[in-house]
Design a protein around this motif. Structure first.
Motif, mmCIF file in Angstrom:
data_model
loop_
_atom_site.group_PDB
_atom_site.id
_atom_site.type_symbol
_atom_site.label_atom_id
_atom_site.label_comp_id
_atom_site.label_asym_id
_atom_site.label_seq_id
_atom_site.Cartn_x
_atom_site.Cartn_y
_atom_site.Cartn_z
ATOM 1 N N ASP A 133 0.864 -1.031 -0.011
ATOM 2 C CA ASP A 133 0.066 -0.047 -0.026
ATOM 3 C C ASP A 133 0.869 1.394 -0.058
ATOM 4 O OD1 ASP A 133 -2.930 -1.001 0.465
ATOM 5 O OD2 ASP A 133 -1.665 -2.217 1.736
ATOM 6 N N ILE A 147 -1.585 5.783 -6.889
ATOM 7 C CA ILE A 147 -1.863 5.076 -5.776
ATOM 8 C C ILE A 147 -1.811 3.535 -5.941
ATOM 9 C CG2 ILE A 147 -3.862 4.381 -4.197
ATOM 10 C CD1 ILE A 147 -4.894 7.422 -4.811
ATOM 11 N N ALA A 149 -2.872 0.103 -3.936
ATOM 12 C CA ALA A 149 -3.439 -0.415 -2.591
ATOM 13 C C ALA A 149 -3.502 -1.741 -3.049
ATOM 14 C CB ALA A 149 -4.710 0.333 -2.582
ATOM 15 N N GLY A 150 -3.439 -2.679 -1.876
ATOM 16 C CA GLY A 150 -3.261 -4.038 -1.882
ATOM 17 C C GLY A 150 -2.358 -4.560 -2.900
ATOM 18 N N LEU A 253 -5.221 11.292 3.117
ATOM 19 C CA LEU A 253 -4.970 10.088 2.246
ATOM 20 C C LEU A 253 -4.757 8.948 3.106
ATOM 21 C CD1 LEU A 253 -2.607 11.585 -0.456
ATOM 22 C CD2 LEU A 253 -4.672 10.523 -1.015
ATOM 23 N N VAL A 255 -6.234 8.249 6.292
ATOM 24 C CA VAL A 255 -7.547 7.984 6.610
ATOM 25 C C VAL A 255 -8.382 7.264 5.507
ATOM 26 C CG1 VAL A 255 -7.779 9.279 8.795
ATOM 27 C CG2 VAL A 255 -8.676 10.131 6.644
ATOM 28 N N VAL A 256 -8.281 7.447 4.453
ATOM 29 C CA VAL A 256 -8.795 7.117 3.071
ATOM 30 C C VAL A 256 -8.330 5.931 2.771
ATOM 31 C CG1 VAL A 256 -9.610 7.490 0.720
ATOM 32 C CG2 VAL A 256 -9.656 9.275 2.402
ATOM 33 N N LEU A 257 -6.808 5.798 2.540
ATOM 34 C CA LEU A 257 -6.198 4.778 2.216
ATOM 35 C C LEU A 257 -5.124 3.730 3.172
ATOM 36 C CD1 LEU A 257 -5.187 6.264 -1.183
ATOM 37 C CD2 LEU A 257 -6.746 4.291 -0.994
ATOM 38 N N ASN A 258 -4.870 4.417 4.140
ATOM 39 C CA ASN A 258 -4.118 3.893 5.255
ATOM 40 C C ASN A 258 -2.751 3.141 4.544
ATOM 41 O OD1 ASN A 258 -4.437 0.985 7.550
ATOM 42 N ND2 ASN A 258 -2.930 2.947 7.511
ATOM 43 N N PRO A 259 -1.969 3.908 3.596
ATOM 44 C CA PRO A 259 -0.822 3.458 3.066
ATOM 45 C C PRO A 259 0.496 3.045 4.138
ATOM 46 C CG PRO A 259 -0.938 5.791 2.612
ATOM 47 C CD PRO A 259 -2.036 5.165 3.244
ATOM 48 N N ALA A 260 1.067 2.276 3.749
ATOM 49 C CA ALA A 260 2.196 1.906 4.607
ATOM 50 C C ALA A 260 3.415 3.024 4.336
ATOM 51 C CB ALA A 260 2.833 0.649 4.386
ATOM 52 N N GLN A 293 0.142 5.224 12.205
ATOM 53 C CA GLN A 293 0.898 4.505 12.908
ATOM 54 C C GLN A 293 1.834 3.434 11.997
ATOM 55 O OE1 GLN A 293 -0.861 1.413 15.574
ATOM 56 N NE2 GLN A 293 1.117 0.707 16.080
ATOM 57 N N GLY A 294 3.161 3.718 11.853
ATOM 58 C CA GLY A 294 4.030 2.896 11.136
ATOM 59 C C GLY A 294 4.178 3.656 9.818
ATOM 60 N N VAL A 295 3.761 4.642 9.409
ATOM 61 C CA VAL A 295 3.667 5.092 7.988
ATOM 62 C C VAL A 295 4.907 5.709 7.991
ATOM 63 C CG1 VAL A 295 2.656 6.710 6.451
ATOM 64 C CG2 VAL A 295 1.403 5.458 8.084
#
Lengths: 320, 320
Positions: A133, A147, A149-150, A253, A255-260, A293-295
């Motif tokens: 992500d 983007i 995602a997954g 972005l 809260v919408v996508l929670n990317p790493a 967290q962890g981003v």
């Protein structure tokens, strides 16, 4: 059986870059040729077709070992149908490029826009390697984005997903080229930052930018970062505004996508720590804790090669 | 060979709903049982296990025809590991629910949070049927969300994707439970709307809400829409603010995700046209044209069944 290879083509206004890429995203062989846009779509496509065959030869890859060809294009596309609707730089309209390339190459061809393709490259083999992500943001003349995602490129219904530069940060802000006001791009792009600085100078603000860049229409974000490093207040304010808007966009972005990872490239990103350190701090303050967290917020790694690798990835990494 | 069926479980604070669902998302047979949270996780899980077996029997589905079971849970989850980190309503902490269910049922089990599961249900068989890119938004006590892009649920690194209620609309806005300020949820949820109306009343604004709801702590958004229909200025202002913030959030989601449809459910959505018509107008005004083209804003269709169908879809629609 020989392992499949893929060709990635990155068509720009001035040059077309292409590379033979293996299944792990490594470029085996690459070339760069002038686009020669004045020849029109027919001429450009014809040369693209023969350059790709030459490149495969040059790399020692038999044509039947090529699994397919991906092409990144800088414009407005109908991706499912493989049609260029409009390429501003080249003046192309309604060019069914995919079918023409596919017929000539006798291989599967996929097209996508350059920002998505570069994001796919970075996510696959650059600063996004190893996570599923990723949001890529290019801070240049505009603010572009892509983007993943997954593990998959997010395109949306008409291929307009990832237009991160057009997140509205301030309804009362500057007019944007897109027709809306206060888009992220009006604040955090190079163009936006330079305009804010110029406004300050025109308002008579004291600033070493005046001496540094006597012809102020040549002002760049590099000058802004240099002036800020010398404690110039105006330059620092402009940079702070650009970073604040970007941090709040990353918060949205998240809260919408929670990317790493957020991966930031483009000219403005060359400022390095002077951009990334305050950006990480601001992001940590304005982002909902769970989503932050962890981003990681990292500079892009691949530079120009992202376009070639990502274009090859359109085929090599397709879920089928 | 018999066509596979799936069981979807929707665990709530008061009841657990479950259904046997076929491969097209049709509910073959369903039941609702009290959750009895006071029994703690062991008791609740034990009953969930036996209810699912009973339900399969009841529906005439041999257990080996069940392809797997999906479970929607209202809380903070570690989805990849199938662990409930924290369910506020039930007071559960660190419950490895997936492995326990999987061992008892001897079937693949997938968990996910209730908002994502409901979105998956709507996207599969409700108002999102037939398109691949859908954003679902629930306007209730809070503002929940779930995103389907390219036909797949977007979860993000830690499962926090789709937290649409926490898009920040106004940095100088109300304090949100999430720790940030001015989140969409503080304006466009039922709670947010009622709070804005109460503030108006407390400031001495003239409003028929005073007569309509003598015990003002019982004020609901239904009252607000009823008062607005009778030309109450305060009620209309509150509704306008809620719709404006929601439209601007949809505009952001459109440039980020370019969905084909926004699907709006939850208590506030029961206002029907009084919500949807001005929302569509406002969305058209504030959204970048390309990203808005062809986008529909529709009410959710499935109601409570979305949770059951979506939970079954966690298995039935998994990409493997």
């Amino acid at each position: 059986m020989m392992e499949k290879r893929y060709i990635g083509v990155d068509l720009g206004g001035t040059s077309m870059k292409m590379g033979v890429v293996d299944g792990t995203g490594h470029i085996v062989c690459e070339m760069e040729q002038p686009t020669l846009g004045q020849e029109g779509p027919d001429g450009v496509i014809k040369r693209m077709i023969s350059h790709a065959r030459d490149l495969a030869n040059q790399s020692g890859t038999p044509w039947d070992q090529i699994g397919g060809i991906g092409v990144g294009l800088p414009g407005f596309l109908d991706i499912p149908n493989g049609v260029v609707k409009h390429l501003t730089n080249l003046g192309w309209n309604e060019v069914p490029i995919r079918d023409r390339l596919q017929a000539a190459w006798e291989l599967p061809v996929v097209i996508n826009n350059d920002a998505n393709v570069a994001a796919l490259g970075e996510a696959w083999c650059g600063a996004g390697a190893g996570v599923d992500d990723v949001v890529c943001i290019t801070l240049g003349t505009g603010v572009g984005g892509g983007i993943i995602a997954g593990g998959r490129l997010i395109q949306g219904m008409n291929g307009f997903a990832g237009e991160i530069g057009h997140i509205q940060m301030d309804p009362r802000g500057y007019q944007c080229n897109c027709g809306q006001t206060g888009c992220l791009e009006t604040i955090s792009s190079a163009t936006g930052m330079v305009r804010m600085a110029m406004e300050g100078l025109n308002e008579g603000r004291v600033s070493i930018l005046k001496e540094m860049v006597p012809g102020q229409n040549q002002l760049t974000t590099r000058d802004l970062f240099a002036a800020a490093a010398r404690n110039d207040k105006l330059a620092q304010e402009v940079i702070d505004r650009a970073i604040d808007a970007l941090a709040r966009a990353l918060a949205i972005l998240s809260v919408v996508l929670n990317p790493a990872r957020f991966i930031i490239g483009g000219g403005v990103s060359k400022a390095g720590d002077a951009l990334f350190e305050p950006l990480r701090l601001a992001y940590g303050k304005v982002t909902q804790k769970n989503a932050a967290q962890g981003v990681e917020i990292l500079p892009a790694k691949l530079g120009n090669q992202a376009g070639i690798i990502g274009a090859a990835g359109l085929i090599a990494r397709s879920p089928n």
